[in-house]
Design an enzyme around this catalytic site. Structure first.
Site, short mmCIF file in Angstrom:
data_model
loop_
_atom_site.label_atom_id
_atom_site.label_comp_id
_atom_site.label_asym_id
_atom_site.label_seq_id
_atom_site.Cartn_x
_atom_site.Cartn_y
_atom_site.Cartn_z
N ASP A 67 38.30 45.47 -32.21
CA ASP A 67 37.90 45.94 -30.88
C ASP A 67 39.10 46.39 -30.07
O ASP A 67 40.25 46.14 -30.44
CB ASP A 67 37.11 44.85 -30.13
CG ASP A 67 37.64 43.44 -30.36
OD1 ASP A 67 38.85 43.31 -30.66
OD2 ASP A 67 36.88 42.48 -30.22
N ASN A 133 30.13 32.12 -26.43
CA ASN A 133 28.72 32.49 -26.41
C ASN A 133 28.24 33.00 -27.77
O ASN A 133 27.15 33.56 -27.88
CB ASN A 133 28.46 33.55 -25.33
CG ASN A 133 29.22 34.84 -25.60
OD1 ASN A 133 29.94 34.95 -26.59
ND2 ASN A 133 29.08 35.82 -24.71
N HIS A 135 29.74 35.37 -29.60
CA HIS A 135 30.03 36.77 -29.94
C HIS A 135 31.04 36.88 -31.07
O HIS A 135 31.88 36.00 -31.28
CB HIS A 135 30.46 37.59 -28.71
CG HIS A 135 31.84 37.36 -28.19
ND1 HIS A 135 32.13 37.37 -26.84
CD2 HIS A 135 33.02 37.14 -28.80
CE1 HIS A 135 33.42 37.18 -26.67
NE2 HIS A 135 33.99 37.04 -27.84
N GLU A 140 28.15 41.02 -27.87
CA GLU A 140 27.64 39.94 -27.01
C GLU A 140 26.19 39.62 -27.40
O GLU A 140 25.52 40.42 -28.06
CB GLU A 140 27.69 40.40 -25.55
CG GLU A 140 29.10 40.77 -25.05
CD GLU A 140 29.97 39.55 -24.74
OE1 GLU A 140 29.84 38.51 -25.40
OE2 GLU A 140 30.82 39.67 -23.82
C1 GLP Z 1 37.59 37.75 -27.86
C2 GLP Z 1 37.74 38.90 -28.88
C3 GLP Z 1 37.34 38.46 -30.23
C4 GLP Z 1 37.97 37.09 -30.43
C5 GLP Z 1 37.16 36.10 -29.63
C6 GLP Z 1 37.77 34.72 -29.57
O1 GLP Z 1 36.92 38.08 -26.71
N1 GLP Z 1 37.08 40.12 -28.61
O2 GLP Z 1 37.75 39.39 -31.20
O3 GLP Z 1 37.90 36.75 -31.77
O4 GLP Z 1 36.90 36.62 -28.35
O5 GLP Z 1 38.91 34.68 -28.75
P1 GLP Z 1 39.98 33.53 -28.83
O6 GLP Z 1 40.56 33.61 -30.21
O7 GLP Z 1 41.01 33.82 -27.77
O8 GLP Z 1 39.25 32.25 -28.60
#
Ligand code: GLP
Length: 242
Positions: A67, A133, A135, A140
């Site tokens: 992303d 959540n 995702h 989402e």
């Molecule tokens: C983010 C990213 C994801 C990531 C996830 C977890 O918003 N878009 O690609 O894997 O949420 O984030 P984190 O590793 O900081 O917990």
């Protein structure tokens, strides 16, 4: 799903980094799908150390990130391109022309990213984090499972979770372009990682809950080769799987 639980983030990262080193070394070419966020920062550091100690080379590796934020200055340190440069690409022998991110220009058909991935052989190993959540990428809750790369509005809980990388929540972009669920499911192997108590509900629902678009990660139950790597805190609400 194959679920493995380790003591902490360092140990789970070691497991993932060793697996990736082994895969990179045993293939002539490897297409990696990469994730940003805090989950994989240690894995990237371990891969960098592996490169410095001549345990692997990235010359035959191509990468596709999951992303990218929309409407963010390209020089902002928290674009996902700059995040990846800082945590991995700047420190290893990867050809930056072989590192790809979803296009964010308004006038582009985002599905070109899926076409590019397909043209270049598909993704061999996709790294995934999980949002609180449920995702994956920035898909989402409510996004249909047959979605390919597309633009999304971020949920407020997601912007809140990601404000740790910015000065304030107002600075967190409101939109992003993400690979869709179908794009992710097309990967030959998936490694999802999570650490910390704040991920425990999302991890339980992903592994032991119903498969539903209300919890996007639950679709991974249907993937033929999905490894889930957790620390004890993230695994603490699992009832049946460990
Ligand atoms: C983010 C990213 C994801 C990531 C996830 C977890 O918003 N878009 O690609 O894997 O949420 O984030 P984190 O590793 O900081 O917990």
């Amino acid at each position: 799903m194959d679920v493995k639980v380790f003591k902490n983030k360092t140990e789970l990262s070691r497991h993932i980094a060793d697996l990736m080193i082994e895969k990179i070394n045993s293939h002539d070419h490897l297409n990696l799908g990469l994730a940003t966020g805090s989950t994989f920062t240690k894995v990237y550091r371990m891969l960098t150390e592996g490169y410095i100690h001549r345990q692997l080379s990235f010359r035959s590796v191509r990468t596709f990130n999951l992303d990218e934020y929309v409407d963010i200055d390209e020089h902002h340190p928290e674009t996902y391109r700059n995040f990846m440069n800082r945590h991995l690409f700047d420190h290893v022998d990867i050809d930056k022309d072989k590192t790809h991110f979803p296009p964010t220009d308004a006038d582009i058909d985002y599905k070109e990213y899926d076409d590019l991935i397909e043209k270049l052989g598909g993704i061999d190993i996709q790294l995934l984090g999980i949002g609180v959540n449920g995702h994956i990428g920035f898909n989402e809750p409510g996004v249909p499972f047959d979605t390919r790369t597309h633009k999304v509005r971020l949920e407020e809980t997601t912007r809140e979770a990601n404000k740790k990388f910015f000065d304030s929540v107002d600075e967190v972009p409101t939109h992003a372009v993400t690979m869709g669920i179908e794009s992710i499911m097309g990967s030959r192997m998936i490694i999802l990682a999570a650490y910390g108590h704040h991920k425990a509900d999302a991890v339980r629902d992903m592994i032991e809950g119903a498969i539903t678009i209300d919890h996007p990660a639950s679709i991974l139950q249907k993937h033929a080769d999905c490894l889930v790597v957790l620390d004890e805190a993230a695994a603490s609400k699992l009832k049946y799987s460990i």
